[in-house]
Design a protein around this motif. Sequence first.
Motif, short mmCIF file in Angstrom:
data_model
loop_
_atom_site.label_atom_id
_atom_site.label_comp_id
_atom_site.label_asym_id
_atom_site.label_seq_id
_atom_site.Cartn_x
_atom_site.Cartn_y
_atom_site.Cartn_z
N PHE A 91 -7.01 4.23 -0.67
CA PHE A 91 -6.17 3.26 0.05
C PHE A 91 -6.70 2.87 1.42
N THR A 93 -4.68 4.73 6.16
CA THR A 93 -3.46 4.81 5.39
C THR A 93 -2.58 5.97 5.86
N ARG A 137 0.84 -1.19 0.00
CA ARG A 137 0.00 0.00 0.00
C ARG A 137 0.88 1.25 0.00
#
Length: 277
Positions: free
Chosen positions: A196, A200, A165
């Motif tokens: 995301f 995140t 990620r």
Amino acid sequence: MTNPCIICVAITGSLPTKENNPAVPITVSEQIESTHEAFEAGATIAHCHVRDDDGKATSDPDRFAALKEGLEKHCPGLIVQLSTGGRSGAGQTRGGMLPLRPDMASLSVGSNNFPTRVYENPPDLVDWLASEMRIYDVKPEIEAFDLSHILQAAKMYEDGRIKDRPYVQFVMGVKNAMPADREVFDYYIKTVRRLFGDDTPWCAAGIGRNQIVLNDWAVSAGGHARTGLEDNVRIDRDTLAASNAALVKRVVDLCDKYERPVATWQQARDILALRAA
């Protein structure tokens, strides 16, 4: 807020000179000493460039290797992030240090205007740099100079060109690129969370006088902050920064103001899902 704030120190960059500020560390030994001071002040990521014997930016892997070795020796646990930026070389020379397996490396996924030139990041080079980072287990930090760069990072993550990620850094205040605009900044955060996930981690960097502005926005909004002499050589209009550590301490003060703990290197590695030191 209780989530720790990661402080990244951009120690040298490609442009600042000792004529701009005598505290700018140019040689590898100067960079190690300056980073150690910043590490002790609270920085847990060092964003690194190297210079040649004339003080000009270079992508020389041997100089990066010497810097990385010194930082790992004198700043145990520090996250070493090497730059693949375009001022230091052309084409694949920009990624020549990736086989050193630093913890992280910068990755610009699109082109944009800079003060006097176009910062070129053609798709084939971006894909090659990303592939080298996958091969050598280097986590990219996406340097987003434009909204399209966040969207491109999402596309690369979805199709596997970026393995994990993305960790996105918003760069604002570069002349002829994205200015320091609060509404845009807030939309960047919204976009990262939409693409995301709400949890995140993200970072922000402001250039020149916008450094402290972006530091404040990032810390107060729950993000992470970049500071350092690469981006800004002054404490204020009339005062040069005494060191990278002095700029780090400004971010530490903001963390105190907004009641956020400064991330330890262990916490920073956990937040960014990095391998053990």
